[in-house]
Write a protein that holds these residues in place. Structure first.
Motif, short mmCIF file in Angstrom:
data_model
loop_
_atom_site.label_atom_id
_atom_site.label_comp_id
_atom_site.label_asym_id
_atom_site.label_seq_id
_atom_site.Cartn_x
_atom_site.Cartn_y
_atom_site.Cartn_z
N GLY A 658 0.82 -1.21 0.00
CA GLY A 658 0.00 0.00 0.00
C GLY A 658 0.85 1.25 0.00
O GLY A 658 2.06 1.22 -0.23
N VAL A 659 0.18 2.38 0.29
CA VAL A 659 0.86 3.68 0.20
C VAL A 659 2.01 3.79 1.20
O VAL A 659 2.94 4.56 0.99
N GLY A 660 1.94 3.00 2.28
CA GLY A 660 3.03 3.06 3.24
C GLY A 660 4.33 2.50 2.71
O GLY A 660 5.39 2.68 3.32
N GLY A 685 -2.28 -3.16 -5.24
CA GLY A 685 -2.42 -2.19 -4.15
C GLY A 685 -1.93 -0.82 -4.50
O GLY A 685 -2.62 0.18 -4.28
N LEU A 686 -0.73 -0.71 -5.07
CA LEU A 686 -0.14 0.59 -5.37
C LEU A 686 0.69 0.45 -6.64
O LEU A 686 1.45 -0.52 -6.80
N CYS A 687 0.56 1.44 -7.51
CA CYS A 687 1.41 1.50 -8.70
C CYS A 687 1.57 2.96 -9.10
O CYS A 687 0.63 3.58 -9.61
N GLY A 701 -6.39 -2.01 -4.57
CA GLY A 701 -6.62 -2.63 -3.26
C GLY A 701 -8.05 -3.10 -3.10
O GLY A 701 -8.98 -2.59 -3.73
N VAL A 702 -8.22 -4.07 -2.24
CA VAL A 702 -9.54 -4.64 -1.97
C VAL A 702 -9.77 -4.61 -0.46
O VAL A 702 -8.83 -4.48 0.33
#
Length: 815
Positions: A658-660, A685-687, A701-702
């Motif tokens: 994720g963003v973290g 999740g993140l790209c 993300g889900v």
């Protein structure tokens, strides 16, 4: 032994004959069509063993519709003689000791249709409150339209009233049985067996309008003639109020001492004002009355005195209405919305309440001091209102509880009705926004009340543990753990508070609790709601686990737990929250004083539990005890998941985060770009936008419950776990490897602490060439790559399944 009852003209003689022939020690009736809960027999046997003094037992019940739906649950109070005289509330499943049944001659045939009601009344006359037990569980399901009696509702009502009248006659009580506010309710109007002098005590300070209305309404609307009024003035400085009080003072002799003004200078102390007045009261009984009340009907005091003259009654309270007619007081329920609260507050005057509780005479644990009648001798015997611990707040409830402990009944009667503004008697001293000093005093009195009475607040016998303490409307409790039987503790009780419902909360709190529950290792409950002290006392856990609870209201709750409860407290954290990376998008959301908050919260706990050794090193000294409990993975959630392994031309190489993890992903951005022709990149999740042209598949993300299946559906040939080398990441756990590994994904990861150890993975330094070389070497042999994934899966299953480490989690969470 249970006997099924079926309809006849008069079923009672048949029932008696059948029940007398039963050889068991206990008996009960179940009407044809009604049902017992699956655990009914077990629970009855348990209370018979635990309470040898009980000879008659009743339970909660609900209604069963023709299509099998359970509706209208009746969560009853413990035995309540005045409520029983108002409504035949016991009903349902009645379990009777055979010896008692024989002694009383069985059911009375003349009470056919209300034979159980009549029997309970006769039983109480012999065995008293202590002999009648209540199981607060819905163990009986009454079929709508069922029953064994062929009488009409009107006939049954007549039979019930006749049974009640006979009950009173047997006790030599010359009371009148009248219809209640709704069928099948009744009103017992007790006689005025005497006319003792009642001293009405009215504390006041300024507020002339309220005081004048109160006094004039008493004089104009009180039929009971034998009373005196004592006004206790606390330094009124309003000119008009002083003039009025001086006028009354001057007329004392002219009024024959029936109205007196007492001076009580000094700081506002409601308890002390009443205590001084009681000392000077001439009456055998004293009525505490707020200055913002007013009589509405002329028989209000007749009703209260008729109740207080009953030898078993110690205190009587009245029904109070706001000026708009809505409920201000229909008694007090312990533990409701804090230490105690008035039920049904704000409801319209025609509101019946839960099974008539707002309209019927009943025994309660407490009533408000705004209108409270008590014998002077009892008041003084109990020490009066506590003017040291409860100068302003909770003094009335404290007095009621002292009276109840001494064996006296507290009666709420709705047939004495007054107007009450609500706390106006304090507004001259307590402003709308109290000063810090007054807030401190209120908090101190609240804490003192909890310290003195907390066990009683959790289980008010006039309430039911299946009814919520968070509402004043007798709503069903939605936190199941607060309804658990305090006598049934087959496993340790653990309360857990996750910080969130994302990954941190799931892996560290929710998942372990779920696994412990499923394995029968703990009676646990997971919630993000902060329980009030009475709710905590209801649950009474051995341990409470608090994950990252660092908001000030959470810390304040922790302070309360430490002062009031013996519960073992565990603080849980799995990140180096005091040292987030510069690039972390979460950094701006972290409080600047997070270290102070963390140290404060952890210091209020007995143990600090962390996920890794670096965290243990960083937070050494934050709590008396520190323990490392590594992350595990739940087999019940992940174990059956298997990727398909598509065997496409290009290997599927993936990353999830994720963003973290923005900084971690930036570290391999060039690797992604330069290998785009050799692999199919799969991101989840993140790209970042800069990498999108090089990524074949990007999956957003889900929700967390969908996450395991979604990760498995990526069908990766190779998974990457890059981590920047910084203190925050060094303190992280091996969780990402567990997720990849349980799915059989082979892993290339950064060679830093979280991913070191025995895991069969490929570790690389955080350099471009090392990442590129490792990826190319791995994807060159697809068969070897698959075998590496299988080895990792087997390793995770052998060493890191949550279900195999439940002893470790229990050891971390329990004393």
């Amino acid at each position: 032994m249970f006997q099924e009852a079926t309809a006849t003209v008069n079923v009672v003689p048949t029932l008696n004959e059948a029940l007398n022939n039963i050889t068991g020690n206990w008996l009960a009736l179940v009407d044809a069509g009604d049902q017992l809960a699956p655990d009914a027999i077990f629970r009855i046997q348990m209370v018979i063993r635990n309470h040898p003094e009980w000879q008659l037992i009743y339970t909660d019940e609900d209604s069963l519709t023709a299509d099998g739906q359970h509706v209208n649950p009746h969560c009853k109070p413990d035995f309540n003689i005045d409520y029983l005289r108002s409504l035949p509330y016991i009903g349902g499943l009645l379990v009777i000791k055979k010896e008692l049944f024989e002694t009383l001659g069985g059911f009375d045939p003349q009470a056919d249709g209300a034979e159980d009601y009549d029997f309970v009344l006769r039983a109480w006359e012999k065995i008293g409150d202590a002999g009648i037990g209540h199981i607060p569980e819905v163990l009986y399901h009454r079929l709508q339209g069922g029953g064994h009696c062929n009488k009409s509702v009107e006939e049954i009502l007549q039979v019930s009233q006749a049974a009640l009248q006979r009950h009173l006659q047997r006790l030599n009580i010359a009371a009148e049985v009248l219809p209640g506010p709704f069928p099948p309710a009744t009103r017992v109007r007790y006689p005025l067996t005497g006319t003792p002098l009642v001293s009405i005590i009215i504390p006041t300070r300024n507020q002339l309008g309220y005081l004048q209305r109160c006094v004039e309404s008493l004089i104009e609307k009180t039929r009971y003639a034998h009373y005196e009024i004592l006004i206790v003035d606390n330094d009124s400085d309003d000119a008009e109020a002083r003039t009025y009080l001086d006028m009354l003072k001057a007329q004392e002799e002219q009024l024959g001492g029936r109205l007196r003004v007492l001076r009580h200078p000094g700081p506002f102390n409601f308890s002390a004002m009443n205590n001084r007045a009681v000392e000077q009261a001439r009456g055998d009984y004293v009525l505490l009355l707020n200055n913002d009340t007013a009589a509405l009907h002329d028989d209000w005091l007749d009703e209260m005195v008729s109740q207080i003259l009953r030898p078993e009654v110690g205190i009587v309270g009245a029904k109070l209405l706001f000026p708009d007619g809505k409920f201000q007081h229909a008694g007090v329920i312990l533990g409701m919305r804090g230490p105690a609260e008035h039920p049904f507050i704000g409801q319209p005057p025609e509101y019946r309440g839960y099974f008539g509780r707002a309209m019927l005479t009943q025994n309660l644990s407490a009533v408000t001091g705004a209108c409270l009648l008590i014998g002077k001798s009892l008041y003084q015997e109990l020490g009066g209102l506590d003017e040291k611990q409860f100068q302003v707040s909770y003094n009335d409830i404290d007095l009621c509880l002292k009276a109840r402990e001494a064996g006296h009944k507290i009666v709420f009667t709705p047939w004495a009705m007054l107007l009450h503004e609500g706390s106006a008697s304090q507004r001259g001293e307590v402003e709308k926004k109290p000063s810090p000093e007054k807030e401190k005093r209120f908090a101190g009195e609240k804490m003192a009340f909890y310290l003195k009475w907390l066990p009683q607040l959790a289980f008010d016998p006039a309430y039911n543990r299946h009814l919520s303490l968070a509402s004043t409307d007798f709503l069903l409790e939605d936190q199941a753990a607060l309804t658990w039987d305090p006598e049934w503790r087959p496993r340790p009780r653990i309360l857990v508070h996750p910080a969130d419902r994302e990954g941190c909360g799931e892996y560290r709190i929710i998942s372990p609790m779920r696994a412990l529950q499923k394995a029968g290792r703990a009676q646990g409950w997971e919630t993000m709601r902060i329980f009030e002290p009475a709710e905590m006392e209801r649950f009474s856990p051995e341990s409470i686990v608090l994950q990252r609870q660092m908001e000030w209201p959470q810390i304040e709750a922790l302070e309360r737990h430490k002062k009031l409860l013996k519960t073992f407290r565990v603080f849980e954290i799995d990140d180096l929250i005091t040292n987030l990376p510069v690039k972390s998008l979460h950094k701006a959301q972290i409080h600047k004083d997070i270290a102070k908050r963390f140290r404060k919260a952890a210091g209020l706990c007995n143990r600090l539990v962390v996920a890794t050794e670096p965290l243990a090193k960083a937070y050494k000294g934050f709590a008396d005890e520190l323990r490392v409990q590594p992350n595990c993975i739940e087999d019940a959630i992940w174990g059956s998941l298997q990727p398909r392994r598509r065997a496409e031309v290009k290997p599927r190489v993936g990353w999830a985060g994720g963003v973290g993890h923005t900084g971690d992903l930036e570290m391999i951005a060039d690797v992604v770009r330069d290998l785009a022709d050799e692999v199919d990149w799969v991101f989840f999740g993140l790209c970042p936008d800069a990498l999108r042209p090089y990524v074949r598949e990007f999956h957003t993300g889900v929700p967390l419950p969908q996450y395991p299946n979604k990760l498995a559906s990526l069908d990766l040939d190779l998974a990457l776990a890059p981590l920047e080398n910084n203190p925050f990441n060094e303190a992280k756990s091996h969780l990402r490897i567990l997720e990849y590994g349980i799915l059989g994904y082979p892993v290339i990861c950064s060679d830093i602490f979280p991913y070191q150890g025995d895991f069969p993975v490929t570790r690389v330094a955080n350099r471009y060439r090392d990442w590129v070389r490792a990826i190319r070497e791995q994807i060159a042999d697809r068969q070897a790559l698959e075998a590496a994934g299988d080895r990792l899966r087997e390793f995770v299953r052998a060493h890191w399944l949550l279900e195999e480490h439940l002893d470790d989690w229990l050891a971390a969470w329990l004393p």
